[in-house]
Design a protein around this motif. Structure first.
Motif, PDB file in Angstrom:
ATOM      1  N   SER A  57     -10.619  -4.133  -2.238  1.00 34.46           N
ATOM      2  CA  SER A  57      -9.491  -5.027  -1.946  1.00 34.46           C
ATOM      3  C   SER A  57      -8.267  -4.720  -2.791  1.00 34.46           C
ATOM      4  CB  SER A  57      -9.915  -6.477  -2.168  1.00 34.46           C
ATOM      5  OG  SER A  57     -10.242  -6.665  -3.531  1.00 34.46           O
ATOM      6  N   THR A  58      -8.283  -3.589  -3.492  1.00 34.22           N
ATOM      7  CA  THR A  58      -7.180  -3.225  -4.375  1.00 34.22           C
ATOM      8  C   THR A  58      -6.424  -2.025  -3.822  1.00 34.22           C
ATOM      9  OG1 THR A  58      -8.372  -4.043  -6.308  1.00 34.22           O
ATOM     10  CG2 THR A  58      -6.560  -2.523  -6.722  1.00 34.22           C
ATOM     11  N   LEU A  59      -5.106  -2.152  -3.770  1.00 35.93           N
ATOM     12  CA  LEU A  59      -4.251  -1.027  -3.404  1.00 35.93           C
ATOM     13  C   LEU A  59      -3.842  -0.330  -4.694  1.00 35.93           C
ATOM     14  CD1 LEU A  59      -1.966  -2.818  -0.790  1.00 35.93           C
ATOM     15  CD2 LEU A  59      -4.131  -1.618  -0.419  1.00 35.93           C
ATOM     16  N   ILE A  60      -3.781   0.991  -4.663  1.00 33.93           N
ATOM     17  CA  ILE A  60      -3.457   1.775  -5.852  1.00 33.93           C
ATOM     18  C   ILE A  60      -2.243   2.636  -5.554  1.00 33.93           C
ATOM     19  CG2 ILE A  60      -4.296   3.505  -7.490  1.00 33.93           C
ATOM     20  CD1 ILE A  60      -7.162   2.512  -6.711  1.00 33.93           C
ATOM     21  N   GLU A  61      -1.271   2.581  -6.450  1.00 28.81           N
ATOM     22  CA  GLU A  61      -0.026   3.336  -6.300  1.00 28.81           C
ATOM     23  C   GLU A  61       0.211   4.152  -7.565  1.00 28.81           C
ATOM     24  OE1 GLU A  61       3.543   4.505  -4.366  1.00 28.81           O
ATOM     25  OE2 GLU A  61       1.801   3.450  -3.599  1.00 28.81           O
ATOM     26  N   VAL A  62       0.465   5.444  -7.397  1.00 28.04           N
ATOM     27  CA  VAL A  62       0.781   6.334  -8.508  1.00 28.04           C
ATOM     28  C   VAL A  62       2.288   6.522  -8.522  1.00 28.04           C
ATOM     29  CG1 VAL A  62       0.447   8.629  -9.475  1.00 28.04           C
ATOM     30  CG2 VAL A  62      -1.449   7.485  -8.292  1.00 28.04           C
ATOM     31  N   LYS A  63       2.910   6.237  -9.652  1.00 26.95           N
ATOM     32  CA  LYS A  63       4.363   6.292  -9.765  1.00 26.95           C
ATOM     33  C   LYS A  63       4.792   7.134 -10.958  1.00 26.95           C
ATOM     34  CE  LYS A  63       6.215   3.963  -6.529  1.00 26.95           C
ATOM     35  NZ  LYS A  63       6.668   4.852  -5.475  1.00 26.95           N
ATOM     36  N   GLY A  64       5.875   7.859 -10.775  1.00 23.75           N
ATOM     37  CA  GLY A  64       6.460   8.622 -11.870  1.00 23.75           C
ATOM     38  C   GLY A  64       7.355   7.770 -12.747  1.00 23.75           C
ATOM     39  N   TYR A  65       7.926   6.731 -12.170  1.00 23.47           N
ATOM     40  CA  TYR A  65       8.853   5.871 -12.910  1.00 23.47           C
ATOM     41  C   TYR A  65       8.965   4.545 -12.169  1.00 23.47           C
ATOM     42  CZ  TYR A  65      11.641   8.248  -9.390  1.00 23.47           C
ATOM     43  OH  TYR A  65      12.086   8.781  -8.213  1.00 23.47           O
ATOM     44  N   HIS A  66       9.490   3.558 -12.850  1.00 23.62           N
ATOM     45  CA  HIS A  66       9.622   2.215 -12.286  1.00 23.62           C
ATOM     46  C   HIS A  66      11.064   1.988 -11.836  1.00 23.62           C
ATOM     47  CE1 HIS A  66       7.960  -1.846 -11.861  1.00 23.62           C
ATOM     48  NE2 HIS A  66       9.224  -2.209 -11.961  1.00 23.62           N
ATOM     49  N   THR A  67      11.232   1.423 -10.636  1.00 22.16           N
ATOM     50  CA  THR A  67      12.565   1.148 -10.091  1.00 22.16           C
ATOM     51  C   THR A  67      12.604  -0.265  -9.505  1.00 22.16           C
ATOM     52  OG1 THR A  67      12.016   1.923  -7.871  1.00 22.16           O
ATOM     53  CG2 THR A  67      12.829   3.584  -9.444  1.00 22.16           C
ATOM     54  N   GLU A  68      13.782  -0.693  -9.122  1.00 21.88           N
ATOM     55  CA  GLU A  68      13.909  -1.980  -8.439  1.00 21.88           C
ATOM     56  C   GLU A  68      13.169  -1.965  -7.103  1.00 21.88           C
ATOM     57  OE1 GLU A  68      18.026  -2.935  -8.011  1.00 21.88           O
ATOM     58  OE2 GLU A  68      18.324  -3.278 -10.149  1.00 21.88           O
ATOM     59  N   GLN A  69      13.130  -0.816  -6.454  1.00 18.70           N
ATOM     60  CA  GLN A  69      12.418  -0.727  -5.177  1.00 18.70           C
ATOM     61  C   GLN A  69      10.914  -0.906  -5.396  1.00 18.70           C
ATOM     62  OE1 GLN A  69      13.349   2.665  -2.748  1.00 18.70           O
ATOM     63  NE2 GLN A  69      12.386   1.757  -0.953  1.00 18.70           N
ATOM     64  N   VAL A  70      10.402  -0.418  -6.510  1.00 15.31           N
ATOM     65  CA  VAL A  70       8.991  -0.641  -6.844  1.00 15.31           C
ATOM     66  C   VAL A  70       8.736  -2.136  -6.985  1.00 15.31           C
ATOM     67  CG1 VAL A  70       7.222  -0.302  -8.620  1.00 15.31           C
ATOM     68  CG2 VAL A  70       8.642   1.618  -7.887  1.00 15.31           C
ATOM     69  N   ASP A  71       9.660  -2.840  -7.628  1.00 17.25           N
ATOM     70  CA  ASP A  71       9.515  -4.296  -7.758  1.00 17.25           C
ATOM     71  C   ASP A  71       9.440  -4.970  -6.390  1.00 17.25           C
ATOM     72  OD1 ASP A  71       9.506  -4.295 -10.547  1.00 17.25           O
ATOM     73  OD2 ASP A  71      11.675  -4.557 -10.684  1.00 17.25           O
ATOM     74  N   ALA A  72      10.237  -4.519  -5.439  1.00 17.26           N
ATOM     75  CA  ALA A  72      10.223  -5.091  -4.090  1.00 17.26           C
ATOM     76  C   ALA A  72       8.874  -4.828  -3.410  1.00 17.26           C
ATOM     77  CB  ALA A  72      11.361  -4.517  -3.253  1.00 17.26           C
ATOM     78  N   LYS A  73       8.324  -3.647  -3.608  1.00 17.38           N
ATOM     79  CA  LYS A  73       7.017  -3.321  -3.036  1.00 17.38           C
ATOM     80  C   LYS A  73       5.921  -4.184  -3.661  1.00 17.38           C
ATOM     81  CE  LYS A  73       8.103   1.529  -2.139  1.00 17.38           C
ATOM     82  NZ  LYS A  73       7.771   2.916  -2.493  1.00 17.38           N
ATOM     83  N   ILE A  74       5.977  -4.349  -4.977  1.00 15.33           N
ATOM     84  CA  ILE A  74       4.984  -5.170  -5.679  1.00 15.33           C
ATOM     85  C   ILE A  74       5.027  -6.603  -5.162  1.00 15.33           C
ATOM     86  CG2 ILE A  74       4.397  -6.198  -7.915  1.00 15.33           C
ATOM     87  CD1 ILE A  74       5.319  -3.522  -9.199  1.00 15.33           C
TER      88      ILE A  74
END
Length: 78
Positions: free
Chosen positions: A20-37
């Motif tokens: 039940s867990t989604l996993i995302e690998v990211k190089g850096y954090h952005t405002e768009q990442v916040d929107a996805k979260i």
């Protein structure tokens, strides 16, 4: 998972799903990442974000066991 960023609609597709867990690998954090979260949590999913420091053990394993010594070059950073 649909989400909105800067008044545009997008669809988020996670890198992996484990139970039940989604996993995302990211190089850096952005405002768009916040929107996805935010959209992921609102849709009722658990989300695990993995950054370079979280994957250090995997990079070290590759360095220790394979000839390729600059695996970090493959990891996208900003």
């Amino acid at each position: 998972i649909p989400y909105s960023y800067k008044n545009k609609n997008h669809n988020y597709h996670p890198d992996f799903e484990n139970s039940s867990t989604l996993i995302e690998v990211k190089g850096y954090h952005t405002e768009q990442v916040d929107a996805k979260i935010k959209a992921t949590k609102e849709a009722g999913y658990n989300l695990q974000m993995l950054y370079k420091d979280d994957l250090k053990y995997a990079f070290d394993y590759v360095k220790d066991n394979y000839e390729y010594k600059n695996i970090e070059d493959l990891y996208e950073t900003k």
